[in-house]
Design a protein around this motif. Structure first.
Motif, short mmCIF file in Angstrom:
data_model
loop_
_atom_site.label_atom_id
_atom_site.label_comp_id
_atom_site.label_asym_id
_atom_site.label_seq_id
_atom_site.Cartn_x
_atom_site.Cartn_y
_atom_site.Cartn_z
N ASP A 387 0.80 -1.21 0.00
CA ASP A 387 0.00 0.00 0.00
C ASP A 387 0.83 1.27 0.00
O ASP A 387 0.39 2.30 -0.48
N TYR A 388 2.04 1.20 0.54
CA TYR A 388 2.77 2.48 0.60
C TYR A 388 3.19 2.95 -0.78
O TYR A 388 3.34 4.14 -1.00
N GLN A 390 1.24 2.44 -3.42
CA GLN A 390 -0.01 3.02 -3.90
C GLN A 390 -0.21 4.42 -3.32
O GLN A 390 -0.63 5.33 -4.01
N ALA A 391 0.12 4.54 -2.04
CA ALA A 391 -0.05 5.85 -1.40
C ALA A 391 0.84 6.86 -2.10
O ALA A 391 0.42 8.00 -2.36
N ALA A 392 2.07 6.47 -2.42
CA ALA A 392 2.98 7.40 -3.09
C ALA A 392 2.43 7.78 -4.46
O ALA A 392 2.49 8.95 -4.87
N VAL A 393 1.86 6.82 -5.17
CA VAL A 393 1.27 7.13 -6.47
C VAL A 393 0.12 8.12 -6.27
O VAL A 393 -0.03 9.08 -7.03
N ALA A 394 -0.66 7.89 -5.22
CA ALA A 394 -1.80 8.77 -4.98
C ALA A 394 -1.35 10.20 -4.69
O ALA A 394 -2.09 11.14 -4.89
N LEU B 412 -5.97 5.41 -9.45
CA LEU B 412 -4.85 4.53 -9.13
C LEU B 412 -4.89 3.28 -10.00
O LEU B 412 -3.88 2.64 -10.21
N PHE B 446 -5.47 3.36 3.78
CA PHE B 446 -5.52 1.95 3.40
C PHE B 446 -5.92 1.05 4.55
O PHE B 446 -5.87 1.44 5.71
N SER B 451 1.26 -2.41 6.11
CA SER B 451 1.90 -2.38 4.80
C SER B 451 1.72 -1.04 4.11
O SER B 451 2.19 -0.84 3.01
N SER B 452 1.06 -0.09 4.76
CA SER B 452 0.80 1.14 4.03
C SER B 452 1.87 2.19 4.28
O SER B 452 1.76 3.30 3.82
#
Ligand SMILES: Nc1ncnc2c1ncn2[C@@H]1O[C@H](COP(=O)(O)OP(=O)(O)OP(=O)(O)O)[C@@H](O)[C@H]1O
Ligand code: SF4
Ligand code: SF4
Ligand SMILES: [Mg+2]
Lengths: 502, 684
Positions: A387-388, A390-394, B412, B446, B451-452
């Protein structure tokens, strides 16, 4: 990463040290009336050393890397092998500072002419070994040649084993005095080595005591009892053993060829020590060359997927399906042809041999990046789903920043493990390739060439075994300690062992 | 003890770690279970529930852990004193256990039938044929369809619910007297959870089997337990019969747990939270272990360990307030939960974000040339609108496409079709830099707080990342803002210098929220932000989200399968089934009187922490079909209790129940309803 002022000196200091050493390396030879020779592999080796120092300084600030490294050095086998590796590294580095001596001024010449012989610091240190050449084979610690030679005796030609020019030359009656003399020299050498080790121990205790702010006696007692997380006692024991062995070798080498001589009468101990550099160059520079490719392509393939992945996978699958030895042979042979066709490019034979060594590193690098690349691709595929990322992409972080900031640090442990594991494989590969005849230049001193030269002599009666055994022992020591160290690194960095509940 | 007692545990203690500083994971636990009785062991994560169960079976991972004290008497026989050989005959035969993780408890390389057969062979010495027959019977008994075929399947071909059924079959194969079920349904959806719990209940009644049910869900306890034991920090703090417990929990910790459960009752108000965390277990306690978090503690609590007292027959509690020998000062009236939030502002103006016909199909590639062999229709035509200051909850079973909707809204993942209009701009048409700029306005929190976050970065750098990527402010400004944000979410400013692994799950979720807020978004997609957290921690996060919405006028898309959370904070709810929305409307109406058969089933399956509120569970057949090949007609028809012919043919159109409340079901279209009104009434 986070630019933080209070910690700057950490990396500023290595920079200063590196600059000072570079200045010394450039400035010292002219002062001593010598001409510095900077071989390509020399420069790269020292750049690598500087890189390792910087990386070390950087890693000290990264908790996730510092902790595992600390765990590495808390293991006894790692401490032991690190000591051995440092010894090899020092030998290799001393052999990587090259220069040429001036020739005695020729009458009428305005400029100094320089000898074509390229020497290294190690050559100077081992001058007595390098210069005392015999006629041909002699066994370890022998006083006579290994082969019968025609000798003029009382006007008659007889074939006998003549006395060596240097080995045991100081003995009047070698048959009677030999044993006593060898024992005396060995003991003296061992004693000297142990004294040196004791000095080192004292220095260490002093430093530790200062760092811990304890009394000298207490620190010494602690080290003696093996207290504390770092196995200092084991380190010191290893240092003592290494010093003692080195002392014995040094003592004996004053008057003997400890490991015998080879076909042209060169001291085998000298050859073995000179080979260290070749092994190190192959083991480290190859990695240095392949690392950028492997890392960049591996994480790009895993992160971008799609056509980028297809292209990169295609590339390494293709490379992998060509037999590596063929590729290496072809490349080495064409380099050889190139070198022979352009003799004007090289001032000395050493230059020439060095180019071939470098070329070998490049070729080995090109054929060996695929393994790491594949591992990194797989790991990145896993990491990118976290997820991190994904968070960076966001947040709109740019892809290459994500690669550098989020992906690379989280696959770094794999890079470390593979690099350390690959090292010993590469050292062995050099020996095999030289044996096959597509390795380093025949003029380069290497374990592979030593073995290659020794193989025919094994068939003699009686066999000449010492070149082979010497090369084998040195290589074994290096590879074994590298493997032990690699094991320790893997244990400490393995995520399955690492991610225990914090 | 009376003759009916099956298992009696006295003063059980299990320690972990070094001899000099052991972790007292289970610390003097005593309880008993009668024949055929179900005892629920309730407690938050890490309080030692699983370790208690493992200690009974002598399965504590050695050498890290060891049972240091106590007796475990199974009908008078001390299990802790048995030799290992004899113990092996007890396990599976007399006591058996279902583990927390069904996914990892089956051997992936052996068929289901083989694994069941192994147990049968060991405990009953059955031959090959008999074994197979019995295995098929067992699989049928646990409700696996077509057991004769399934018996030869490998575990990876079964869904999560089926695996859990197989685990139960395995546990039942030895016909045990006591079944230990460790969170048997935590990993499953509510509808499956309802099926599994019902199954366990039925088997228990049929075989007169006792059960130790380990759970953290008050609802599950209310539905299934006969008695309750509440565990806190390695100790049992309260034991009571179920009804007495639910009508009046005694221990302050138990009361707090009840107050932390979200739902309609506390809608719009702040939830009770339990401040602080569980104390370290590597100490010998000199006072009550709950004292630091207890509102009713006084000096005595910190100086003396409370003993177990029995305020009523069959009840015990470990608290000085109930000890007749201790003179307790009057309890300070616990501050009532902070003032009710002003009813959320009605939607003003247009939506922040509107999605029309949103679809995301994932290609499934096969073969050498990786041709597209099929498409997974993860999201298949979804319309949504999000308004400022409002919360839309998106609910549905796992695998129905909720997370994909959230990610597609934030670009995303790229939608296959449809449009997403954000603040008047079409997102699906934007690329590169323009899209990057817009990302600041919509953020995501998340599900998994572990894992976020990049474990290699300091918390400060994590929170700062978005601001840096968008080039907001200079380094100093950003650092100041990071500090302010951390304080806003209730963390100390120096947290910025620490790494994520130094924080608990709840704290990490706060960091994740701070990170999302850093770029001042207008819209926050929260993907199951509390499903990995305990109720008391969940309450903290829900409170925080509500406060932030009020202060900043954020609009939330709240993705969840926890319906009590929906009741607590959503304004609108959208129910999703297999990639499409099936019902959408204001939360109160939809939750009180759902119209779509799926919504009804979903709601009926949610366990309610109130044993008095008996409810009829609508059982759904089977599980969510694969989105690779959704059923023709209404996607729900194979499981729908009210399916009609037309349902198998046509996908139902939206019909409006009230303005703003719509349902996609043929039952709603008036002409069909008149024809089938009988069947629709009888179904519920
Ligand atoms: N192998 C181990 N080594 C050290 N400590 C452990 C080990 N296994 C569990 N623990 C600790 O024991 C305590 C109790 O663990 P247990 O698994 O019984 O909790 P639980 O109540 O079942 O929690 P959950 O609801 O999360 O399943 C925890 O603090 C945990 O960290
Ligand atoms: S003993 Fe005291 S601190 Fe512990 S729960 Fe009771 S009142 Fe609270
Ligand atoms: S359309 Fe038919 S099958 Fe679908 S939910 Fe309505 S009644 Fe059930
Ligand atoms: Mg557990």
């Amino acid at each position: 990463m986070s630019g933080n002022r209070s910690q700057r000196p950490f990396w500023r200091r290595p920079l200063l040290v590196a600059a000072a050493l570079a200045a010394l390396w450039l400035g010292l030879p002219p002062l001593l009336g010598l001409r510095g020779v900077y071989l390509a592999t020399d420069v790269l080796l020292f750049v690598l050393l500087a890189g390792v120092l910087f990386l070390g300084a950087w890693m000290r600030r990264q908790r996730h890397l510092r902790e595992p490294w600390r765990r590495v050095f808390h293991q006894k086998r790692a401490a032991v092998s690190a000591v051995v590796l440092v010894v090899f590294a020092v030998i290799g580095l001393a052999d990587s500072i090259h220069f040429r001596k001036p020739l005695p001024p020729a009458p009428g010449a305005a400029e100094t002419a320089w000898s074509v012989e390229v020497l290294s610091v190690l050559d100077v240190l081992l001058a007595h070994l390098r210069e005392r050449e015999e006629q041909t084979y002699s066994a370890p610690l022998a006083t006579r040649l290994y082969v019968r030679q025609p000798v003029e005796r009382g006007g008659r030609q007889v074939r006998e084993y003549p006395r060596l020019r240097h080995g045991g030359a100081h003995l009047a009656d070698p048959e009677r005095q030999w044993a006593g003399d060898v024992a005396r020299l060995a003991l003296a050498g061992a004693g000297g080595g142990l004294a040196l080790a004791a000095l080192a121990a004292l220095g260490l205790v002093l430093l530790l005591a200062r760092a811990r702010g304890e009394s000298l006696a207490r620190t010494a007692a602690g080290v003696w009892r093996g207290e504390g997380p770092v196995p200092w006692r084991t380190v010191l024991a290893t240092v003592a053993v290494v010093c003692a062995v080195a002392g014995v070798l040094a003592g004996l080498s004053l008057h003997y060829h400890v490991l015998g001589t080879d076909k042209v009468g060169t001291d085998v101990l000298y050859l073995s020590l000179k080979s260290v550099r070749t092994g190190l160059v192959i083991g480290t520079l190859t990695t240095l060359i392949m690392l950028p490719f492997a890392i960049l392509l591996g994480i790009m393939a895993g992160y971008f997927r799609g056509w980028v992945d297809d292209v990169i996978q295609y590339l390494y699958t293709t490379l992998n399906s060509i037999p590596g030895v063929l590729l290496i042979a072809a490349a080495v042979l064409s380099i050889q042809v190139y070198i022979e066709n352009h003799p004007q490019l090289f001032e000395t034979a050493t230059d020439r041999a060095d180019l071939r060594l470098l070329a070998l590193c490049v070729i080995l690098g090109i054929t060996s990046w695929t393994g790491l690349c594949r591992l990194l691709r797989g790991e990145t595929l896993k990491v990118r789903e976290l997820d991190y990322i994904q968070a960076a992409v966001a947040f709109g972080v740019r892809p290459f920043v994500i690669l550098g900031r989020h992906v690379l640090p989280n696959v770094m442990h794999i890079v470390l493990i593979v690099v350390v594991l690959d090292f010993s494989g590469l050292v062995l590969a050099e020996a095999v390739l030289s044996y096959v005849g597509v390795g380093v230049d025949p003029a380069t001193i290497s374990w592979g060439n030593m073995i290659n030269g020794a193989r025919l002599e094994l068939a003699r009666e009686p066999p000449v075994w010492w070149s082979l055994v010497a090369a084998f022992c040195f290589m074994f020591a290096l590879v074994l300690s590298a493997n032990l160290f690699a094991d320790a690194v893997r244990d400490a960095f393995d995520p399955r062992l690492r991610e225990q509940p914090a | 003890m009376n003759g009916k007692t099956l298992l009696e545990v006295r003063n059980l203690s299990t320690w972990f770690g070094p001899q000099d500083r052991p972790l007292r994971v289970v610390d003097g636990v005593s309880f008993h279970i009668g024949r055929g009785e179900c005892l629920a062991l309730l407690g938050e994560s890490g309080c030692g529930k699983s370790m208690t169960a493992l200690s009974l079976l002598r399965l504590v991972p050695e050498p890290a852990g060891r049972v240091v004290d106590g007796d475990v008497l199974l009908e008078g026989e001390d299990l802790l004193a048995l030799p290992e050989m004899a113990m092996r005959r007890v396990r599976g035969r007399r006591l058996s256990m279902i583990f927390q993780e069904p996914m990892t408890s089956l051997n992936p390389v052996l068929t289901v039938g083989y694994q069941v057969g192994e147990v049968l062979a060991r405990h009953h010495g059955l031959g090959r044929r008999a074994r197979r027959r019995r295995a098929v019977e067992l699989l049928a008994a646990v409700g696996i369809p077509d057991p004769a075929r399934r018996v030869d399947d490998y575990p990876h071909r079964l869904s999560g619910g089926m695996k859990q059924r197989v685990m139960i079959a395995l546990a039942l194969a030895g016909e045990p007297d006591l079944l230990i079920a460790d969170e048997p349904t935590t990993a499953l959806d509510v509808t499956i959870q309802a099926q599994i719990m019902e199954l366990l209940g039925r088997i228990r009644r049929d075989r007169h089997m006792a059960m130790l049910l380990i759970t953290h869900d008050l609802g599950v306890v209310a539905d299934h337990a006969d008695r309750v034991a509440v565990m806190y920090a390695g100790e049992i703090v309260e034991q009571a019969p179920r009804d007495a417990f639910f009508s009046e929990p005694l221990h302050p910790y138990a009361r707090k747990l009840f107050a932390a459960v979200p739902g309609f009752r506390r809608r719009g108000r702040r939830l009770q939270t339990i401040p602080g965390g569980v104390p370290r277990l590597d100490q010998a306690f000199t006072g009550c272990r709950f004292a630091d978090r207890c509102d009713e503690a006084w000096d005595h609590c910190r100086a003396h360990v409370p003993r177990e007292v029995s305020p009523a027959p069959g009840r015990t509690v470990r608290c000085h307030r109930f000890d007749p020998e201790v003179a307790a000062p009057p309890a300070a009236e616990a501050a009532p939960p902070a003032a009710a939030a002003a009813g959320a502002a009605p939607a003003a103006g247009g939506p922040v974000l509107a999605a029309r016909g949103l679809a995301v199909h994932f290609p499934v590639r096969k073969g050498l040339l990786r041709r597209v062999a099929a498409r997974v229709r993860a999201v298949d035509g979804v319309d949504l609108e999000l308004y400022p200051g409002r919360t839309l909850a998106l609910v549905g079973e796992s695998g129905c496409g909720k997370t994909t909707v959230g990610k597609a809204l934030l670009a995303l993942v790229r939608p296959t079709a449809g449009s997403v209009v954000f603040q008047g701009r079409e997102l699906t048409a934007l690329r590169g830099e323009a899209l990057r700029r817009l990302r600041a306005h919509m953020q995501m929190v998340f599900q998994d707080p572990f894992s976020s976050m990049n474990p290699r970065m300091e918390v400060g750098a994590i929170v700062e990342e978005g601001m840096r990527a968008l080039g907001l402010g200079d380094a100093q400004r950003r650092a100041a803002r990071v500090r302010a944000l951390l304080e806003q979410v209730g963390l100390p400013a120096e947290a910025a210098r620490r790494y994520p692994h130094e924080f608990s799950g709840g704290q990490r979720q706060r960091i994740a929220i701070a990170r999302a807020l850093a770029v001042e978004p207008a819209l926050l997609v929260c993907d199951e932000p509390t499903s990995a957290l305990d109720v008391s921690v969940q309450a903290q996060i829900l409170n925080l989200l509500q406060d932030l919405q009020q202060k900043l006028g954020l609009s939330y898309l709240f993705i969840t399968h926890n319906l009590s959370v929906v009741e607590h904070l959503a304004h609108e709810v959208a129910v999703m089934y297999l990639g499409r929305l099936v019902e959408q409307g204001p939360v109160e109406q939809v939750m009180r009187a759902p119209r779509h058969p799926y919504t009804r089933a979903l709601l009926s399956a949610v366990p309610v922490p109130d044993p008095q509120r008996r409810r009829e569970i609508i059982r759904l057949q089977g599980e969510l079909p694969s989105p690779l090949s959704p059923p023709a007609g209404c996607h729900f028809h194979p499981r729908c209790p009210e399916a009609m012919d037309v349902c198998r043919r046509d996908y139902p159109q939206w019909s409006e129940v009230e303005p703003g409340w719509r349902v996609a079901c043929h039952l709603q279209t008036s002409d069909v309803r008149s024809q089938t009104s009988d069947s629709s009434d009888s179904g519920i």
